[in-house]
Design an enzyme around this catalytic site. Structure first.
Site, PDB file in Angstrom:
ATOM      1  N   HIS A   6       0.945  -1.171  -0.144  1.00 31.71           N
ATOM      2  CA  HIS A   6       0.011   0.083  -0.011  1.00 31.71           C
ATOM      3  C   HIS A   6       0.712   1.448  -0.087  1.00 31.71           C
ATOM      4  O   HIS A   6       2.203   1.053   0.149  1.00 31.71           O
ATOM      5  CB  HIS A   6      -0.931   0.068   1.234  1.00 31.71           C
ATOM      6  N   ARG A  10      -1.224  10.977   4.786  1.00 35.20           N
ATOM      7  CA  ARG A  10      -1.954  11.479   6.101  1.00 35.20           C
ATOM      8  C   ARG A  10      -2.968  12.477   5.793  1.00 35.20           C
ATOM      9  O   ARG A  10      -2.824  13.132   4.605  1.00 35.20           O
ATOM     10  CB  ARG A  10      -0.755  12.143   6.807  1.00 35.20           C
ATOM     11  N   GLU A  56      -3.375   3.527   2.191  1.00 31.45           N
ATOM     12  CA  GLU A  56      -3.673   3.626   3.493  1.00 31.45           C
ATOM     13  C   GLU A  56      -3.944   5.303   4.094  1.00 31.45           C
ATOM     14  O   GLU A  56      -2.874   5.805   3.658  1.00 31.45           O
ATOM     15  CB  GLU A  56      -2.505   3.068   4.414  1.00 31.45           C
ATOM     16  N   HIS A  80       2.608  11.204  -7.033  1.00 34.28           N
ATOM     17  CA  HIS A  80       1.399  11.125  -7.268  1.00 34.28           C
ATOM     18  C   HIS A  80       0.734   9.687  -7.174  1.00 34.28           C
ATOM     19  O   HIS A  80       1.533   8.705  -7.211  1.00 34.28           O
ATOM     20  CB  HIS A  80       0.850  11.589  -8.583  1.00 34.28           C
ATOM     21  N   GLU A 123      -3.403  10.707 -10.639  1.00 32.30           N
ATOM     22  CA  GLU A 123      -3.352  10.532 -12.009  1.00 32.30           C
ATOM     23  C   GLU A 123      -4.440   9.609 -12.366  1.00 32.30           C
ATOM     24  O   GLU A 123      -4.493   8.604 -11.605  1.00 32.30           O
ATOM     25  CB  GLU A 123      -1.963  10.126 -12.364  1.00 32.30           C
TER      26      GLU A 123
END
Length: 145
Positions: A6, A10, A56, A80, A123
């Site tokens: 993953h 934040r 996450e 990104h 994207e």
């Protein structure tokens, strides 16, 4: 053997961020509240991608003393997230209809950039190619992406 698990970002408003990623087609697959450390982890994935390629979301709870919550600047070392979508025009329209900006419109029917509520660049790539279509073909870039 190495396996991608993953990417963590934040966030300051989990509900707004989840709603944004729902527009792209991701859904919440699990959540953990860690009361002792005062944070929540929320995992999102595209259908069928649970445990394969997830995002996450880490939400650090506001301080108990009432002081200001953490704010995050975007470091240039993070570029990104990228997602393949079935219909880039419909996806971008849903994002705009929800009040978000398409920073790099899909003028070519293949690629667009949008940002999450916390400014994470995302994207969008068309599965295959669609012919250029208005109003997208004539739209200018907006801001950074």
């Amino acid at each position: 053997m190495t396996k991608f698990l993953h990417t963590m970002i934040r966030v300051t408003d989990p509900d707004a961020t989840i709603a944004f990623f729902n527009l792209i087609g991701l859904e919440e697959v699990r959540r953990f509240d860690v009361e002792a450390a005062r944070f929540t982890l929320i995992f999102l994935a595209a259908p069928g991608e649970e445990g394969v390629a997830e995002v996450e979301l880490t939400y650090n709870w506001p301080p108990e003393d009432g002081s200001a919550p953490e704010m995050y600047d975007n470091g240039r070392n993070f570029g990104h997230l990228a997602y393949r979508v079935d219909d880039i025009y419909a996806t971008c329209q849903r994002i705009m209809d929800a009040g978000h900006t398409v920073h790099r419109p899909p003028r070519d029917g293949h690629m667009a950039f949008v940002k999450s509520p916390d400014g994470i660049s995302v994207e969008l790539l068309q599965d295959g190619h669609l012919p250029p279509q208005e109003p997208w073909a004539s739209m200018e870039n907006t801001g950074t992406w």
